[in-house]
Design an enzyme around this catalytic site. Sequence first.
Site, PDB file in Angstrom:
ATOM      1  N   HIS A   1      10.162  -2.159  -1.030  1.00 35.36           N
ATOM      2  CA  HIS A   1       8.986  -1.350  -1.407  1.00 35.36           C
ATOM      3  C   HIS A   1       7.857  -1.725  -0.110  1.00 35.36           C
ATOM      4  O   HIS A   1       7.100  -2.165  -0.372  1.00 35.36           O
ATOM      5  CB  HIS A   1       8.357  -2.128  -2.609  1.00 35.36           C
ATOM      6  CG  HIS A   1       7.089  -1.465  -3.053  1.00 35.36           C
ATOM      7  ND1 HIS A   1       7.014  -0.013  -2.739  1.00 35.36           N
ATOM      8  CD2 HIS A   1       5.960  -1.635  -3.743  1.00 35.36           C
ATOM      9  CE1 HIS A   1       5.304   0.135  -3.240  1.00 35.36           C
ATOM     10  NE2 HIS A   1       5.056  -0.725  -3.792  1.00 35.36           N
TER      11      HIS A   1
ATOM     12  N   CYS B   1       0.638   2.573  -2.984  1.00 34.48           N
ATOM     13  CA  CYS B   1       2.183   2.674  -3.084  1.00 34.48           C
ATOM     14  C   CYS B   1       2.443   4.120  -3.341  1.00 34.48           C
ATOM     15  O   CYS B   1       3.894   4.334  -3.466  1.00 34.48           O
ATOM     16  CB  CYS B   1       2.501   1.811  -4.163  1.00 34.48           C
ATOM     17  SG  CYS B   1       1.980   0.064  -3.686  1.00 34.48           S
TER      18      CYS B   1
END
Lengths: 392, 142
Positions: A332, A87
Amino acid sequence: MAEDVVVAGVGMHPFGRHSGRSLKDLARVAGLRALLDAGIGPQGVQMVYSSNAMAGMLQGQEMVRGQTVLREIGIEGVPVVNVENACAGGSTAFAQAVMAIRSGAADVVLAIGFEKMFVADRSRTLDALESAADLDVVAGLGIQFTAVYGMRLRARLADGSIARQDLADVAVKSHANGVRNPYAQHRVQVTAAQVLESRAIADPLTLLMCSSICDGAAAVVLARGGALPQPGRPTVRVLASASTSGFTLDPAGGPSGATLCAQRAYEQAGAGPGDVDVAEVHDAMAPAELLYAEQLGFCPPGDGARFFRSGATALDGRLPINPSGGLASRGHPVGATGLAQLAELTWQLRGEAGERQVHRPRIALAQNSGGWLEGESAAVNVHLLERTQRWT
Amino acid sequence: MSEVRSNTALPTPVPTINPDSAEFWAATAEGRFITRRCTNCAQYIWYPRPICPFCHSQETTWEPLSGRGVIYSFSVVRKAGGDWKGVTPYVLAYVELDEGPRMMTNIVDCDVEQVAIGDPVEVVFEDTGEGSALPRFRPAPR
């Protein structure tokens, strides 16, 4: 700082579910918008750092992902480095681009991140996400990141420093900001009652507190100061760029990766947390914002909920956090997230953030964390950006 | 020696075994819980690995663990995918071992609604059927 590096252009493809669009479509839009914003064509890009986490498993494009999407926008014949850091990949690409310019290797560098997580079989996406941990160690535990955040928050509910209501209220704030962001995935205002009543995912987290599967892309053009003059527009420069990998926590305790990284960034900048006017933090679950406010030094340890309740982190507060809606509301798409944070902060510093514009920020902080290793993120990057001109 | 059992409520996939972890997994199949300990700084190391992450000494040895600890934190997972879809709700937890390290594990043999931070727990090994067993924890008397 010997060589100023400036953010010359930013661009995004809206985050969300884009069933009819390919990974290349997403990256093309973000990349072209960033070039347009920087006032250059594809031939102006001298080097590229390209971030993607999951296309190997999800699209079968295990290798040369950057090259395959970049030739779509005419960027060929330049060094392309493919970056993967779960991420935190997007901000890792940004950090590498900063280093490339500081090293003298290039004057204009593109950092681009793209991810397409919606695929026919959702369990493949979940498997890909699980691989952001050390599979040799966690195989057989049924690990999921929601539960990892859930455990961090549970300990704080138990000691009374965070209340269940705070978890809901911070998700309400994220959504309220996301509603104002045309690039956000979830643009629906929610109430605290709706958040608490939404489906339980991993206690104490409910569906409306969590980021979800998402498609999207974001891109940033970085340049050596003066290389791309942009008269009439405020300059956004990179004040600090700090990175760390995860580490084994001493049982006696110690600073988190985010804290360590923020300290390095503040030191580079000759600034402190009190100088930050706006921040984008890695709230893969909205309530993580409460923890990161402490870890980044915005408030004392243990005071994250009190700081939030004071209104300091709202759009009109002293230190607005996640004006974009954050990961939980803006969305995200793993490899693109870090660059979306930096795009948002650039818009904020220039005064181009529309309905979600915060009041005259000068210094902005982005914190992007990726993966998980025995209690710590596997990768963390903290960046500080500065608007060099005064607000008039 | 702790119990090794083959009837398990949760999935028990076969772990990846390499030369550094072979002894650990062989011990699990016999109900023995071991990890590496640093002979230089005396820290117990979880997960087991040959170089101490605290002082970087290569002088580490296998040592037995008591298999007892307390729940440091936990989450009841209520929505999961793949092999775990059918076994919700289940508990993912950090257990703080008596010897110091915190390890991620599952809490089993419990009412998931009654699990609490600070609960004492003990290890139980769940057999993969391939010469290894996964260490999980169940409530233990105080």
